[in-house]
Structures are given as C-alpha cells and as structure tokens.
Design a protein around this motif. Structure first.
Motif, PDB file in Angstrom:
ATOM      1  N   THR A   9       2.709  -2.795  -6.958  1.00 53.59           N
ATOM      2  CA  THR A   9       3.248  -3.944  -6.257  1.00 53.59           C
ATOM      3  C   THR A   9       2.171  -4.535  -5.363  1.00 53.59           C
ATOM      4  N   ARG A  11       1.898  -7.010  -2.338  1.00 55.99           N
ATOM      5  CA  ARG A  11       2.792  -7.657  -1.391  1.00 55.99           C
ATOM      6  C   ARG A  11       2.054  -7.921  -0.086  1.00 55.99           C
ATOM      7  N   PHE A  36      -0.036  -1.660  -3.892  1.00 59.32           N
ATOM      8  CA  PHE A  36       0.596  -0.362  -3.648  1.00 59.32           C
ATOM      9  C   PHE A  36       1.009   0.296  -4.957  1.00 59.32           C
ATOM     10  N   ASP A  37       0.885   1.615  -5.014  1.00 67.83           N
ATOM     11  CA  ASP A  37       1.469   2.419  -6.078  1.00 67.83           C
ATOM     12  C   ASP A  37       2.518   3.273  -5.378  1.00 67.83           C
ATOM     13  N   ASP A  38       3.771   3.006  -5.678  1.00 69.50           N
ATOM     14  CA  ASP A  38       4.875   3.526  -4.883  1.00 69.50           C
ATOM     15  C   ASP A  38       4.638   3.043  -3.458  1.00 69.50           C
ATOM     16  N   ARG A  39       4.435   3.915  -2.515  1.00 70.65           N
ATOM     17  CA  ARG A  39       4.186   3.448  -1.148  1.00 70.65           C
ATOM     18  C   ARG A  39       2.750   3.717  -0.712  1.00 70.65           C
ATOM     19  N   LYS A  40       1.906   4.109  -1.621  1.00 70.43           N
ATOM     20  CA  LYS A  40       0.513   4.416  -1.300  1.00 70.43           C
ATOM     21  C   LYS A  40      -0.340   3.156  -1.435  1.00 70.43           C
ATOM     22  N   LEU A  41      -1.005   2.762  -0.350  1.00 69.00           N
ATOM     23  CA  LEU A  41      -1.877   1.592  -0.355  1.00 69.00           C
ATOM     24  C   LEU A  41      -3.148   1.925  -1.122  1.00 69.00           C
ATOM     25  N   CYS A  44      -6.582  -3.559  -0.412  1.00 66.95           N
ATOM     26  CA  CYS A  44      -6.131  -4.646   0.447  1.00 66.95           C
ATOM     27  C   CYS A  44      -7.141  -5.781   0.367  1.00 66.95           C
TER      28      CYS A  44
END
Length: 171
Positions: A9, A11, A36-41, A44
């Motif tokens: 994602t 975002r 992000f992969d799942d919630r891992k950044l 950026c």
C-alpha cells in the motif's frame, strides 16, 4: 511457511513529531508518502506536482527524498518505478523526475551501478548537476505510462500532489 499474496500500500504518511525522521519529513508543509507491506514501512518519498527544478522542461511528477529500508531487493525500487509511472499518467503528467546522489560523478561506483539498474527499469539519465539541496546529483526521467494491472500489487491511497510552492529559497 504459508504463501500469501503480498499487498503493498502506498499511502500518505502521518509523521508523528517524535518520529526519528529527517526534519524535512516532519515539516508540516510537506506531504510524504510511504510504501507499506502490511504495516511495515518499506520506503518513503515526497511526490510533488511540477516542482521548481533547475532542469527539465514541462510538467512532471517529482519524487523527492526517496528512501528505502536498507537491504531490500531491487524489486522494491522496481515497484516504486512502476507506481510512479502509473500515478503520473493518472495525473495527466507526461514524466516522472527524480534525483539521486552522485557525489563523485555518474561513472563512479556505487552511483554507476545504481544508474545501470535504474536505466534497466526504464529511467533515463539526464546528466548531473546541483540538486535541490545543493548536492551533486544524477538527474532522472521516466515516461508516464498507464499500468492497469498494477493495482493487484500496490494499493494507492495518497493525496493528489499539488504544485510545489514557488518560494523555495536558496539559503
């Protein structure tokens, strides 16, 4: 280990004030985005529409301050490349522009190896010069291209970048 389909994602990044990120990412005027992969950044960047670059003609999507998590495969850079090309096309912009550090010139390693990988991914090297922060950089362009199947790999939930302010000082 159970196989699962990876869903990445991109975002807008809410950047908490206590985050250990460069001051530019904490600036309330900037609109950073994260991959992000799942919630891992994983990466950026700061996408901008029509920034005031000292090079390149015409409108573009500029990827500023691109950073990836260390020790990630080139696939991450390839995904950012594919996403940026598609996102620029969706914004009706013909090009993506970016800069990468080149302190010792374009032919010196490790810059030369990075530029070879990026050109293999579709980026064009447009020479070198002084970047927005005063450092020596390689200038890169990528053609915008609609990639309809990309949404299966990357979900995009970021703000539509606005034009960069014209008041960038050269302090």
């Amino acid at each position: 280990m159970q196989d699962r389909q990876r869903w990445l994602t991109l975002r807008s990044l809410p950047v908490p004030a206590q985050a250990d990120i460069a001051a530019l990412f904490r600036d309330p005027q900037t609109k950073p985005a994260g991959l992000f992969d799942d919630r891992k950044l994983l990466a950026c960047m700061m996408p901008e529409r029509d920034p005031s670059l000292s090079w390149g003609e015409g409108p573009c999507l500029h990827l500023g301050c691109v950073h990836t998590l260390p020790d990630q495969p080139d696939d991450l850079t390839r995904l950012i490349t594919l996403w940026a090309s598609d996102f620029a096309a969706r914004l009706d912009l013909p090009l993506v522009r970016a800069e990468t550090m080149a302190p010792h010139g374009l032919e010196a390693e490790p810059t030369a190896a990075l530029l070879r990988r990026l050109t293999d991914m579709g980026w064009d090297v447009r020479g070198s010069g002084t970047g927005q922060k005063g450092d020596r950089v390689a200038r890169l362009e990528l053609a915008a291209e609609h990639r309809p199947g990309l949404h299966a790999l990357i979900g995009c939930r970021i703000h539509e970048p606005t034009a960069a302010p014209d008041d960038r000082g050269s302090a």
